[in-house]
Design a protein around this motif. Sequence first.
Motif, PDB file in Angstrom:
ATOM      1  N   CYS A  71      26.339  26.159  68.329  1.00 58.06           N
ATOM      2  CA  CYS A  71      25.509  24.848  68.565  1.00 58.06           C
ATOM      3  C   CYS A  71      26.443  23.817  69.263  1.00 58.06           C
ATOM      4  CB  CYS A  71      25.112  24.479  67.257  1.00 58.06           C
ATOM      5  SG  CYS A  71      24.002  22.863  67.646  1.00 58.06           S
ATOM      6  N   ASP A  72      26.266  23.022  70.332  1.00 61.79           N
ATOM      7  CA  ASP A  72      27.018  22.138  70.819  1.00 61.79           C
ATOM      8  C   ASP A  72      27.024  20.931  69.843  1.00 61.79           C
ATOM      9  OD1 ASP A  72      27.424  23.527  72.926  1.00 61.79           O
ATOM     10  OD2 ASP A  72      25.748  22.624  74.298  1.00 61.79           O
ATOM     11  N   GLN A  73      26.116  20.724  68.970  1.00 59.97           N
ATOM     12  CA  GLN A  73      26.061  19.537  68.246  1.00 59.97           C
ATOM     13  C   GLN A  73      26.829  19.589  66.999  1.00 59.97           C
ATOM     14  OE1 GLN A  73      22.074  17.806  67.887  1.00 59.97           O
ATOM     15  NE2 GLN A  73      21.799  17.247  69.972  1.00 59.97           N
ATOM     16  N   CYS A  74      26.634  20.729  66.122  1.00 58.69           N
ATOM     17  CA  CYS A  74      27.105  20.951  64.695  1.00 58.69           C
ATOM     18  C   CYS A  74      28.010  21.914  64.625  1.00 58.69           C
ATOM     19  CB  CYS A  74      25.905  21.104  63.920  1.00 58.69           C
ATOM     20  SG  CYS A  74      25.100  22.642  63.922  1.00 58.69           S
ATOM     21  N   GLN A  75      28.218  22.909  65.684  1.00 55.01           N
ATOM     22  CA  GLN A  75      29.264  23.885  66.119  1.00 55.01           C
ATOM     23  C   GLN A  75      28.702  25.086  65.059  1.00 55.01           C
ATOM     24  OE1 GLN A  75      31.573  23.215  68.400  1.00 55.01           O
ATOM     25  NE2 GLN A  75      30.431  21.082  68.454  1.00 55.01           N
ATOM     26  N   GLU A  76      27.686  25.113  64.606  1.00 52.28           N
ATOM     27  CA  GLU A  76      27.079  26.117  63.818  1.00 52.28           C
ATOM     28  C   GLU A  76      27.100  27.401  64.711  1.00 52.28           C
ATOM     29  OE1 GLU A  76      26.306  28.105  60.465  1.00 52.28           O
ATOM     30  OE2 GLU A  76      26.996  26.132  60.570  1.00 52.28           O
ATOM     31  N   ILE A  77      27.342  28.552  64.314  1.00 48.14           N
ATOM     32  CA  ILE A  77      27.059  29.670  64.884  1.00 48.14           C
ATOM     33  C   ILE A  77      25.570  30.315  64.654  1.00 48.14           C
ATOM     34  CG2 ILE A  77      27.848  32.419  65.250  1.00 48.14           C
ATOM     35  CD1 ILE A  77      29.718  30.230  66.303  1.00 48.14           C
ATOM     36  N   ASN A  78      24.944  30.897  65.497  1.00 42.33           N
ATOM     37  CA  ASN A  78      23.493  30.897  65.532  1.00 42.33           C
ATOM     38  C   ASN A  78      23.393  32.638  66.125  1.00 42.33           C
ATOM     39  OD1 ASN A  78      21.813  28.512  64.514  1.00 42.33           O
ATOM     40  ND2 ASN A  78      23.523  27.487  66.052  1.00 42.33           N
ATOM     41  N   GLU A  79      22.248  33.212  65.603  1.00 41.24           N
ATOM     42  CA  GLU A  79      22.010  34.583  66.214  1.00 41.24           C
ATOM     43  C   GLU A  79      21.356  34.202  67.676  1.00 41.24           C
ATOM     44  OE1 GLU A  79      20.089  37.363  63.628  1.00 41.24           O
ATOM     45  OE2 GLU A  79      21.293  36.688  62.221  1.00 41.24           O
ATOM     46  N   GLY A  80      21.560  35.276  68.638  1.00 45.19           N
ATOM     47  CA  GLY A  80      20.969  35.105  69.959  1.00 45.19           C
ATOM     48  C   GLY A  80      19.579  34.806  69.824  1.00 45.19           C
ATOM     49  N   ALA A  81      18.810  35.638  68.913  1.00 46.52           N
ATOM     50  CA  ALA A  81      17.428  35.567  69.153  1.00 46.52           C
ATOM     51  C   ALA A  81      16.756  33.881  68.934  1.00 46.52           C
ATOM     52  CB  ALA A  81      16.739  36.466  68.161  1.00 46.52           C
ATOM     53  N   PHE A  82      17.727  33.151  68.266  1.00 49.88           N
ATOM     54  CA  PHE A  82      17.065  31.831  68.070  1.00 49.88           C
ATOM     55  C   PHE A  82      17.241  30.754  69.196  1.00 49.88           C
ATOM     56  CE2 PHE A  82      18.667  33.323  63.661  1.00 49.88           C
ATOM     57  CZ  PHE A  82      17.584  33.437  63.117  1.00 49.88           C
ATOM     58  N   ALA A  83      16.141  30.185  69.492  1.00 51.72           N
ATOM     59  CA  ALA A  83      16.302  29.136  70.425  1.00 51.72           C
ATOM     60  C   ALA A  83      16.781  27.993  70.070  1.00 51.72           C
ATOM     61  CB  ALA A  83      14.578  29.031  71.142  1.00 51.72           C
ATOM     62  N   ILE A  84      16.691  27.606  68.685  1.00 50.32           N
ATOM     63  CA  ILE A  84      17.002  26.423  68.266  1.00 50.32           C
ATOM     64  C   ILE A  84      18.188  26.447  67.112  1.00 50.32           C
ATOM     65  CG2 ILE A  84      15.374  24.852  68.981  1.00 50.32           C
ATOM     66  CD1 ILE A  84      14.236  25.244  65.891  1.00 50.32           C
ATOM     67  N   CYS A  85      19.089  25.897  66.984  1.00 53.03           N
ATOM     68  CA  CYS A  85      20.191  25.859  65.851  1.00 53.03           C
ATOM     69  C   CYS A  85      19.330  25.622  64.511  1.00 53.03           C
ATOM     70  CB  CYS A  85      21.056  24.475  65.999  1.00 53.03           C
ATOM     71  SG  CYS A  85      22.257  24.623  64.560  1.00 53.03           S
ATOM     72  N   TRP A  86      19.623  26.591  63.529  1.00 56.51           N
ATOM     73  CA  TRP A  86      19.071  26.534  62.427  1.00 56.51           C
ATOM     74  C   TRP A  86      19.369  25.620  61.472  1.00 56.51           C
ATOM     75  CZ3 TRP A  86      21.287  26.920  57.556  1.00 56.51           C
ATOM     76  CH2 TRP A  86      22.845  27.393  57.793  1.00 56.51           C
ATOM     77  N   GLN A  87      20.558  25.077  61.539  1.00 58.58           N
ATOM     78  CA  GLN A  87      21.070  23.842  60.966  1.00 58.58           C
ATOM     79  C   GLN A  87      20.506  22.303  61.387  1.00 58.58           C
ATOM     80  OE1 GLN A  87      25.189  24.270  59.871  1.00 58.58           O
ATOM     81  NE2 GLN A  87      25.202  22.110  59.083  1.00 58.58           N
ATOM     82  N   CYS A  88      20.784  22.341  62.606  1.00 62.56           N
ATOM     83  CA  CYS A  88      20.390  20.795  63.062  1.00 62.56           C
ATOM     84  C   CYS A  88      19.160  20.954  64.028  1.00 62.56           C
ATOM     85  CB  CYS A  88      21.596  20.259  63.681  1.00 62.56           C
ATOM     86  SG  CYS A  88      22.136  20.793  65.441  1.00 62.56           S
ATOM     87  N   GLN A  89      18.679  22.126  64.386  1.00 65.35           N
ATOM     88  CA  GLN A  89      17.420  21.966  65.521  1.00 65.35           C
ATOM     89  C   GLN A  89      17.860  21.659  66.876  1.00 65.35           C
ATOM     90  OE1 GLN A  89      16.800  20.855  61.961  1.00 65.35           O
ATOM     91  NE2 GLN A  89      16.541  23.041  61.649  1.00 65.35           N
ATOM     92  N   ALA A  90      19.181  21.718  67.254  1.00 62.02           N
ATOM     93  CA  ALA A  90      19.474  21.331  68.445  1.00 62.02           C
ATOM     94  C   ALA A  90      19.050  22.534  69.394  1.00 62.02           C
ATOM     95  CB  ALA A  90      20.672  21.152  68.539  1.00 62.02           C
ATOM     96  N   PRO A  91      18.682  22.378  70.483  1.00 59.97           N
ATOM     97  CA  PRO A  91      18.298  23.415  71.509  1.00 59.97           C
ATOM     98  C   PRO A  91      19.184  24.541  71.786  1.00 59.97           C
ATOM     99  CG  PRO A  91      18.141  21.539  72.899  1.00 59.97           C
ATOM    100  CD  PRO A  91      18.327  21.015  71.137  1.00 59.97           C
TER     101      PRO A  91
END
Length: 121
Positions: A83-103
């Motif tokens: 994620c560009d906003q919170c730097q959280e690693i997300n799985e590729g299937a997710f269209a938004i960050c699970w932590q901060c909901q950034a696209p």
Amino acid sequence: MEKLFGSDDQFLIQRLRSELEEAGIPYLMKNQYVAGAVGELPWQDIQQEVWLVDESWSHRASKVVESLSYNGTCFCENSDWQCDQCQEINEGAFAICWQCQAPKPEPCEHYLAAKAAGEKD
């Protein structure tokens, strides 16, 4: 270590392994021999995964994954993303960050170039 790629497609995994070996990029296989457990374990747990031993190879290894495009799709599009906003690693299937909901960031340049070339045809 960093997860580079995961797939049920053994042929695709072998292509990636061959390309990484050709480029001299060190990697580690996970779940290589658990295919016999299908039905006993969830499919996500038996998917073969290629992990980078040294994260300093990440950029070059990502280029190898991008080169494996097939039928106009880009396999790196389903890779894990940060994620560009919170730097959280997300799985590729997710269209938004699970932590901060950034696209999810835009697809890679390889995918966009392939799409543009397809539109010209």
